[in-house]
Design an enzyme around this catalytic site. Sequence first.
Site, PDB file in Angstrom:
ATOM      1  N   ASP A   1       0.859  -1.334  -0.153  1.00 24.77           N
ATOM      2  CA  ASP A   1      -0.043  -0.121  -0.097  1.00 24.77           C
ATOM      3  C   ASP A   1       1.006   1.292   0.043  1.00 24.77           C
ATOM      4  OD1 ASP A   1       0.891   0.417   2.680  1.00 24.77           O
ATOM      5  OD2 ASP A   1      -1.044   0.260   3.426  1.00 24.77           O
ATOM      6  N   HIS A   2       0.400   2.135   0.225  1.00 25.00           N
ATOM      7  CA  HIS A   2       1.235   3.573   0.117  1.00 25.00           C
ATOM      8  C   HIS A   2       2.117   3.803   1.201  1.00 25.00           C
ATOM      9  CE1 HIS A   2      -2.332   3.820   2.417  1.00 25.00           C
ATOM     10  NE2 HIS A   2      -1.954   4.814   3.324  1.00 25.00           N
TER      11      HIS A   2
ATOM     12  N   CYS B   1       3.499  -2.936   3.877  1.00 16.35           N
ATOM     13  CA  CYS B   1       2.451  -1.706   4.356  1.00 16.35           C
ATOM     14  C   CYS B   1       3.351  -0.942   5.389  1.00 16.35           C
ATOM     15  CB  CYS B   1       1.282  -2.359   4.896  1.00 16.35           C
ATOM     16  SG  CYS B   1       1.239  -3.189   6.417  1.00 16.35           S
TER      17      CYS B   1
ATOM     18  N   THR C   1       3.457  -1.023   8.707  1.00 16.14           N
ATOM     19  CA  THR C   1       3.841  -1.845   9.541  1.00 16.14           C
ATOM     20  C   THR C   1       4.223  -3.237   9.154  1.00 16.14           C
ATOM     21  OG1 THR C   1       1.553  -2.522  10.280  1.00 16.14           O
ATOM     22  CG2 THR C   1       2.254  -0.584  11.494  1.00 16.14           C
ATOM     23  N   GLY C   2       3.685  -3.808   8.176  1.00 17.30           N
ATOM     24  CA  GLY C   2       3.653  -5.121   7.844  1.00 17.30           C
ATOM     25  C   GLY C   2       2.756  -5.914   8.326  1.00 17.30           C
ATOM     26  N   ILE C   3       1.977  -5.505   9.266  1.00 20.11           N
ATOM     27  CA  ILE C   3       1.048  -6.207  10.181  1.00 20.11           C
ATOM     28  C   ILE C   3      -0.416  -6.323   9.283  1.00 20.11           C
ATOM     29  CG2 ILE C   3      -0.230  -6.483  12.390  1.00 20.11           C
ATOM     30  CD1 ILE C   3       2.217  -4.704  13.545  1.00 20.11           C
ATOM     31  N   GLY C   4      -0.727  -5.212   9.085  1.00 21.44           N
ATOM     32  CA  GLY C   4      -2.305  -5.348   8.275  1.00 21.44           C
ATOM     33  C   GLY C   4      -2.343  -6.472   7.238  1.00 21.44           C
TER      34      GLY C   4
ATOM     35  N   HIS D   1      12.454 -22.689   9.653  1.00 15.60           N
ATOM     36  CA  HIS D   1      11.305 -23.342  10.547  1.00 15.60           C
ATOM     37  C   HIS D   1       9.843 -23.454  10.210  1.00 15.60           C
ATOM     38  CE1 HIS D   1      14.250 -23.544  14.284  1.00 15.60           C
ATOM     39  NE2 HIS D   1      14.819 -23.991  13.088  1.00 15.60           N
TER      40      HIS D   1
ATOM     41  N   ARG E   1      11.976 -32.158  11.829  1.00 14.27           N
ATOM     42  CA  ARG E   1      10.905 -31.907  12.884  1.00 14.27           C
ATOM     43  C   ARG E   1      10.007 -30.575  12.617  1.00 14.27           C
ATOM     44  NH1 ARG E   1      15.265 -29.888  14.572  1.00 14.27           N
ATOM     45  NH2 ARG E   1      15.387 -27.743  15.981  1.00 14.27           N
ATOM     46  N   HIS E   2      10.409 -29.879  11.673  1.00 15.31           N
ATOM     47  CA  HIS E   2       9.712 -28.699  11.235  1.00 15.31           C
ATOM     48  C   HIS E   2       8.640 -29.052  10.112  1.00 15.31           C
ATOM     49  CE1 HIS E   2      12.380 -26.292  13.903  1.00 15.31           C
ATOM     50  NE2 HIS E   2      13.431 -26.911  13.219  1.00 15.31           N
TER      51      HIS E   2
HETATM   52  C1  RB5 Z   1      -2.008   2.950   6.470  1.00 17.52           C
HETATM   53  O1  RB5 Z   1      -1.959   4.199   6.843  1.00 17.52           O
HETATM   54  C2  RB5 Z   1      -1.553   1.807   7.230  1.00 17.52           C
HETATM   55  O2  RB5 Z   1      -2.818   1.507   8.217  1.00 17.52           O
HETATM   56  C3  RB5 Z   1      -0.989   0.486   6.636  1.00 17.52           C
HETATM   57  O3  RB5 Z   1      -0.032   0.902   5.901  1.00 17.52           O
HETATM   58  C4  RB5 Z   1      -0.617  -0.799   7.466  1.00 17.52           C
HETATM   59  O4  RB5 Z   1       0.393  -0.101   8.445  1.00 17.52           O
HETATM   60  C5  RB5 Z   1      -1.527  -1.434   8.029  1.00 17.52           C
HETATM   61  O5  RB5 Z   1      -1.454  -2.389   8.820  1.00 17.52           O
END
Ligand code: RB5
Length: 150
Positions: free
Chosen positions: A8-9, A65, A67-70, A98, A132-133
Site C-alpha cells: 500500500d502507500h 505496508c 507496519t507489515g502487520i495489516g 522453521h 521436525r519442522h
Molecule cells: C496505512 O496508513 C496503514 O494503516 C497500513 O499501511 C498498515 O500499516 C496497516 O497495517
Amino acid sequence: MVVAIACDHGGLEIKNAIVEYMKESGVEYKDFGTYTEDSVDYPEYAYKAAKAVATGECEKGIICCGTGIGVAIVANKVKGVRAATVTNEFCAEMTRRHNDSNIITMGGRVIDSETAVKLADIFLNTPFDGDRHTRRVDMITQIENDEFNI
Ligand code: RB5
C-alpha cells in the site's frame, strides 16, 4: 521462481527498493501494485499477492505496508499462505528454516529500504530445514483444513 510483490502507500518506498533489487538480481516477479503514494486500502493489494502464491502462480510473496502487520493478517486468511512479518535478519532466516513461510511482510514505517532489501534477499535464498519442522508445518495445514475453519 516468480515472486509476488505488493504494497500500500505505507510500503511503497521499500517495495520499490525490493523491486530494484530483484531486477538487478534477475529474480522474476509480478508486481500487484500499488504504484503511487495515493492512499489505498491494504487488504486489496495483500489479497492479490497472497492469492497468487496460494494458487501457485507465484512461488513466494513479499508484501509491504506501514507496519507489515495489516497485510500479514490479510495474507494469512488465504488458505495455503504462511506469512510472517519480519523486522530483522534473524527472523527472516528462521521463518524460512522453521516455518517454511511462503510470504514475508515488512513495514515501510518500521525498517529502511536497505534493511528491507537485505531481509528480502535472505527470505528468497534460505531453504526450509524440514525434519521436525515438517511435522509442525503439517499441523498448521491440518488446522487450516479443520472443519471448524471451512
Ligand atoms: C496505512 O496508513 C496503514 O494503516 C497500513 O499501511 C498498515 O500499516 C496497516 O497495517
